[in-house]
Design a protein around this motif. Structure first.
Motif, short mmCIF file in Angstrom:
data_model
loop_
_atom_site.label_atom_id
_atom_site.label_comp_id
_atom_site.label_asym_id
_atom_site.label_seq_id
_atom_site.Cartn_x
_atom_site.Cartn_y
_atom_site.Cartn_z
N LYS A 90 -35.89 -4.65 9.48
CA LYS A 90 -35.34 -5.97 9.60
C LYS A 90 -36.00 -6.79 8.59
N GLY A 91 -35.54 -7.61 7.87
CA GLY A 91 -36.24 -8.41 6.89
C GLY A 91 -35.84 -7.74 5.41
N ILE A 92 -35.37 -6.43 5.34
CA ILE A 92 -34.86 -5.84 4.25
C ILE A 92 -36.22 -5.30 3.55
N ILE A 93 -37.25 -4.66 4.45
CA ILE A 93 -38.47 -4.05 4.02
C ILE A 93 -38.46 -2.77 4.04
N GLN A 146 -32.94 -2.84 12.96
CA GLN A 146 -32.93 -3.97 14.23
C GLN A 146 -34.26 -4.55 14.29
N THR A 148 -38.65 -5.40 13.14
CA THR A 148 -39.36 -5.66 12.05
C THR A 148 -40.67 -4.64 11.94
N GLU A 150 -43.66 -4.73 11.83
CA GLU A 150 -44.68 -4.77 12.83
C GLU A 150 -44.23 -4.39 14.36
N TYR A 192 -47.34 -4.11 2.99
CA TYR A 192 -46.93 -5.09 4.10
C TYR A 192 -47.74 -4.77 5.46
#
Length: 213
Positions: A90-93, A146, A148, A150, A192
């Motif tokens: 999620k967040g395109i990472i 769906q 992140t 973390e 990240y």
């Protein structure tokens, strides 16, 4: 007369020996950790469906020469190494995930045995494991999209459960049973997750110093 009796006894003994050899050659033993499929003749299921094979799970069966052939499906668990790279969270990472799973052929009709027979009879263990691996990794990518990075890293058990639920349904359609999925490591090549870890450590040190002061 004596010669006739002797000849008859000899022929009888030979016939018995040939019968024993015939039975031994066509008697098939099925071990507890495998399923035996004897194909070549039609058989009818309790619901009236006609199939071209019969299944034996543990025990023994008799094969009719020429008319029937025998193949096995192993019920032994297949360990699978999961490794996906550049999965978009999620967040395109993009993140990399390492894990493990255990899969085996369904041992009963309720779990999808007929599906396994249709798809994997004659396939080796590596081919079956590859199909299971691709199915599990596909579900893992869908779940990662769906959450992140973390969240995925901090809640690996929850992530594994979210992957296992849809994966079990997909694998059952193939005739496979999923024992477990375990997420072992989550990382990214952009730093990240490391940056988040350093920030949290800095916050902890900051609040500790404030409390001490």
């Amino acid at each position: 007369m004596t010669e006739t009796v002797g000849l008859g006894l000899g022929l009888g003994a030979m016939a018995i020996m040939l019968m024993i050899v015939f039975i031994k050659a066509n008697l098939i033993i099925c071990q507890p950790n495998e399923i035996l499929i004897i194909s070549g003749r039609q058989h009818q299921l309790p619901d009236g469906t006609a199939i071209g094979y019969r299944v034996i799970k543990g025990g023994r069966g008799f094969r009719i020469p020429i008319l029937e052939s025998v193949k096995y499906l192993s019920l032994t668990a297949m360990p699978i190494e999961i490794r996906i790279t550049k999965a978009l969270a999620k967040g395109i990472i993009p993140i990399d995930v390492d894990g493990r799973a255990n899969v085996k052929i369904a041992g009963s009709e309720k779990d999808g045995l007929s599906n396994a027979i249709e798809r994997f009879l004659g396939k080796n263990v590596n081919e079956i494991a590859q199909v299971a691996k691709e199915t599990i990794e596909g579900n893992l990518r869908g779940v990662l999209a769906q959450v992140t990075p973390e969240e995925a890293n901090a809640q690996r058990l929850i992530l594994a459960e979210k992957v296992a639920e849809p994966a079990r349904q997909d694998l059952q359609k193939l005739g496979l049973v999923l024992d477990f999925v375990k997420i072992q490591n989550i990382s990214d090549d952009q730093g990240y997750l490391n940056a988040i870890g350093r920030r949290k450590n800095a916050e902890v040190i900051k609040y500790a110093r404030i409390a001490e002061a």
